[in-house]
Each structure stands twice: as structure tokens, then as C-alpha cells.
Design a protein around this motif. Structure first.
Motif, PDB file in Angstrom:
ATOM      1  N   UNK A  37       1.416   3.549  -9.062  1.00 50.15           N
ATOM      2  CA  UNK A  37       1.686   2.419  -8.170  1.00 50.15           C
ATOM      3  C   UNK A  37       2.871   2.735  -7.265  1.00 50.15           C
ATOM      4  N   UNK A  38       2.965   2.068  -6.137  1.00 51.67           N
ATOM      5  CA  UNK A  38       4.080   2.342  -5.213  1.00 51.67           C
ATOM      6  C   UNK A  38       5.424   2.110  -5.880  1.00 51.67           C
ATOM      7  N   UNK A  39       6.295   3.110  -5.778  1.00 46.59           N
ATOM      8  CA  UNK A  39       7.639   2.997  -6.318  1.00 46.59           C
ATOM      9  C   UNK A  39       7.740   3.132  -7.823  1.00 46.59           C
ATOM     10  N   UNK A  69      -3.001  -1.732  -7.113  1.00 43.28           N
ATOM     11  CA  UNK A  69      -2.783  -0.881  -5.944  1.00 43.28           C
ATOM     12  C   UNK A  69      -2.001   0.360  -6.367  1.00 43.28           C
ATOM     13  N   UNK A  70      -2.527   1.538  -6.034  1.00 40.95           N
ATOM     14  CA  UNK A  70      -1.901   2.780  -6.490  1.00 40.95           C
ATOM     15  C   UNK A  70      -2.596   3.969  -5.839  1.00 40.95           C
TER      16      UNK A  70
END
Length: 117
Positions: free
Chosen positions: A42-44, A92-93
Motif C-alpha cells: 500500500x502507499x507509504x 489500493x496498492x
């Protein structure tokens, strides 16, 4: 040389099913003692293992995703597939497939999946 390539939609709507395919070349997914995984980032955040399928077809899933995840394979196409049900924006990833005798010898380049309406 073993190569992996992810494919699938880049955008999925919430509550729908995400389906990704990993196409393997250079060796068979049924080669003895090979393990094939799906991993996401995932983002971050760090890498998260989602699950795996073995050369014999046995599947393993992350406890946190088990209720929504299914991994299958098509040996005739030398592919394995991830299905993740009831997705939310938290899914989301960048999704990677990976495999080998030591589980992560080989990696695909990754594919971005965004869950959004």
C-alpha cells in the motif's frame, strides 16, 4: 531465466472483486518445490504477503486477508491468479507476484491497483 508478469485492471470499484494474473515464463509453475506468492505494498507502507500457491496446488493465505482471498492456477497457461473480494480503498496498492524455491527468488515488476468509485 524465470520471469513473472502481473496483469489485471488498474482501477476497481469498492465492493467489487479484484482479479490479477501472474504469467510465468522460463520454468513451469509445477516444478518441484516451487512456491508462488502474491505480495502487495500500500502507499507509504511496507510489503504485505497476501498468499501463495505451491507447485502441487496447495494454497496458503494471510490470516488478515483469508476471508476475502482466493489463489488459483492454470497449469496449461503457466499462470496463477489472485482474487480479492469486497475490495475497499484500503486495498489500493502495488501488487507483486513472486516465486521460486526460496519463495521470493523471482519477482514481477508490480502492477498498481487503485480502489475507487
Amino acid at each position: 531465466q524465470v520471469q513473472l508478469q502481473e496483469s489485471g485492471p488498474g482501477l476497481v470499484k469498492p465492493s467489487q472483486t479484484l482479479s490479477l494474473t501472474c504469467t510465468v515464463s522460463g520454468d513451469s509453475i509445477t516444478t518441484n518445490a516451487y512456491y508462488w506468492s502474491w505480495i502487495r505494498q500500500p502507499p507509504g507502507k511496507g510489503l504485505e504477503w497476501a498468499g501463495a500457491i505451491t507447485y502441487g496446488g496447495t494454497t496458503y493465505y494471510s490470516p488478515s486477508l483469508k476471508s476475502r482471498t482466493s489463489i488459483s492456477r492454470d497449469t496449461s497457461k503457466n499462470q496463477f491468479t489472485l482474487q480479492l473480494n469486497s475490495v475497499t480503498p484500503e486495498d489500493t496498492a502495488v501488487y507483486y507476484c513472486a516465486g521460486g524455491r526460496r519463495w521470493y527468488d523471482y519477482w514481477g515488476q508490480g502492477t498498481q491497483v487503485t480502489v475507487s468509485s
